[in-house]
Design an enzyme around this catalytic site. Structure first.
Site, PDB file in Angstrom:
ATOM      1  N   SER A 133       0.822  -1.202   0.000  1.00  0.00           N
ATOM      2  CA  SER A 133       0.000   0.000   0.000  1.00  0.00           C
ATOM      3  C   SER A 133       0.864   1.263   0.000  1.00  0.00           C
ATOM      4  O   SER A 133       1.663   1.467  -0.921  1.00  0.00           O
ATOM      5  CB  SER A 133      -0.946  -0.037   1.202  1.00  0.00           C
TER       6      SER A 133
ATOM      7  N   ASP B 178      -5.937  -8.762   2.129  1.00  0.00           N
ATOM      8  CA  ASP B 178      -5.472 -10.127   1.856  1.00  0.00           C
ATOM      9  C   ASP B 178      -4.002 -10.117   1.456  1.00  0.00           C
ATOM     10  O   ASP B 178      -3.280 -11.083   1.690  1.00  0.00           O
ATOM     11  CB  ASP B 178      -6.264 -10.747   0.703  1.00  0.00           C
TER      12      ASP B 178
ATOM     13  N   ILE C  37      -7.361 -15.278   6.915  1.00  0.00           N
ATOM     14  CA  ILE C  37      -8.659 -15.547   6.284  1.00  0.00           C
ATOM     15  C   ILE C  37      -8.676 -14.836   4.934  1.00  0.00           C
ATOM     16  O   ILE C  37      -8.631 -13.614   4.875  1.00  0.00           O
ATOM     17  CB  ILE C  37      -9.822 -15.060   7.167  1.00  0.00           C
TER      18      ILE C  37
ATOM     19  N   ASP D  23     -14.272 -13.035   6.656  1.00  0.00           N
ATOM     20  CA  ASP D  23     -13.316 -11.965   6.947  1.00  0.00           C
ATOM     21  C   ASP D  23     -14.068 -10.674   7.259  1.00  0.00           C
ATOM     22  O   ASP D  23     -14.754 -10.116   6.389  1.00  0.00           O
ATOM     23  CB  ASP D  23     -12.385 -11.764   5.748  1.00  0.00           C
TER      24      ASP D  23
ATOM     25  N   HIS E  95      -7.214  -5.725  -0.693  1.00  0.00           N
ATOM     26  CA  HIS E  95      -6.076  -4.937  -0.212  1.00  0.00           C
ATOM     27  C   HIS E  95      -5.440  -5.526   1.036  1.00  0.00           C
ATOM     28  O   HIS E  95      -4.219  -5.533   1.178  1.00  0.00           O
ATOM     29  CB  HIS E  95      -6.536  -3.495   0.068  1.00  0.00           C
TER      30      HIS E  95
ATOM     31  N   ASP F  28      -8.616  -3.610  -5.777  1.00  0.00           N
ATOM     32  CA  ASP F  28      -8.547  -4.500  -4.612  1.00  0.00           C
ATOM     33  C   ASP F  28      -9.388  -3.955  -3.464  1.00  0.00           C
ATOM     34  O   ASP F  28      -9.289  -4.404  -2.339  1.00  0.00           O
ATOM     35  CB  ASP F  28      -7.096  -4.688  -4.172  1.00  0.00           C
TER      36      ASP F  28
END
Length: 316
Positions: free
Chosen positions: A107, A285, A293, A239, A283, A261
């Site tokens: 990020s 994940d 998860i 999640d 994002h 994402d």
């Protein structure tokens, strides 16, 4: 006799494979230079040394030979401020092994890493952008557009974010400054465009969905650049972070590039050699949250291990 010989040869082959496989696996991620993981906005290295931002990823890199460090920069600050913090942190890590580091930034960690490259070009061997905000985020654009500048609303939102950053500092044992408004601005499209005028390594600033160079020479130092990103905002009903990411992903509806994402679209995430933009992950994940998860169809941990092996094979 012939049958017995065949069985002996087969058994020997199986035994040899069993012995050599662990040896090959042991050095799979053993890069020449240490790997430094750089967190995104609102991030941290670890909480009380137990819960990590990059969930299980450091361990899964280390278990096959990599030396791994997790940077600790401001949860909320401009990429320039965070980049200066990172530039200072990597010096002792680089000096302890090979003289350089391989930066992997998630990020805002991607532009943060590019700023660090500008400041310490002789200490950076490569940068890998992971769902990176390399050309701005439409989500940041929407938030900046909704919150009036210099208003009571802006002041309140900034105070809440800065307070959260202070809590992150306390939980992670850090003492980083918090600048929420600067963090928001630096992640907008105009803010990132301004950043890229000085720190645009590997970013195609002339074509929004274009791909920048896979390597750059900074003051005589050759640096490899890579990126990858997910292409969906919702991957697992279990999640708790997926619903808000799906909601934020609505910011991209009607845009020229709608695939994202949840926080960053696939074109903004491109930098250097694009390894892929097709991964079934959102994002968060991308850093193996929440506690692993994620989609059943993509394991982000494997992605980091593969990248470490790629760096190793490049002599990095």
């Amino acid at each position: 006799m012939k049958h017995s010989l065949k069985k002996l040869v087969t058994a020997t082959a199986v035994a040899t494979a069993a012995l050599t496989a662990p040896i090959a696996q042991a050095g799979y991620t053993e890069t020449k230079y240490p790997i430094v993981l750089v967190h995104g906005v609102a991030g941290f290295d670890s909480v009380a040394g137990i819960v990590g931002y990059f969930h299980t990823i450091p361990y899964n890199l280390k278990r096959s030979g990599a030396t791994v460090h997790v940077a600790s920069v401001s949860a909320f600050a401009s990429s320039e401020t965070r980049g200066a913090q990172l530039a200072n942190q990597i010096v002792p890590w680089a000096n302890a092994q090979g003289g350089k580091v391989n930066l992997m930034g998630h990020s805002q960690g991607a532009p943060t890493s590019r700023v660090a490259l500008t400041l310490q070009p002789n200490k950076v061997a490569s940068i890998t952008s992971i769902d990176g905000v390399n050309k701005g985020s439409k989500v940041a654009d929407v938030i900046r557009g909704v919150i009036p500048a210099d208003s009571v609303i802006e002041g309140g939102a900034a105070a809440i974010a800065n307070a959260f950053g202070t809590i992150v500092n306390w939980l992670s044992g850090a003492n980083n400054q918090q600048q929420a408004i600067d963090a928001l601005w630096t992640l907008t499209t105009p803010g990132t465009n301004a950043l890229n005028q000085t720190h645009g390594w590997g970013v195609d600033t002339s074509n929004y969905c274009g791909t920048g160079p896979s390597s750059v020479n900074v003051n005589g130092n050759n640096v490899k650049l890579y990126s990858w990103t997910g292409n969906t905002s919702f991957t697992n009903v279990l999640d708790v972070l997926d619903p808000p990411q799906a909601l934020l992903g609505l910011a991209f509806v009607g845009q020229s590039v709608s695939t994202s994402d949840g926080l960053v679209d696939i074109c903004s995430a491109k930098m250097g050699q694009v390894i892929g933009t097709h991964y079934d992950m959102n994002h968060m994940d991308a850093v193996n949250h929440t506690l692993g998860i994620r989609s059943l169809w993509h394991n982000p941990v494997t992605q980091y291990r593969s990248q470490a092996n790629r760096l190793k094979n490049q002599g990095l």
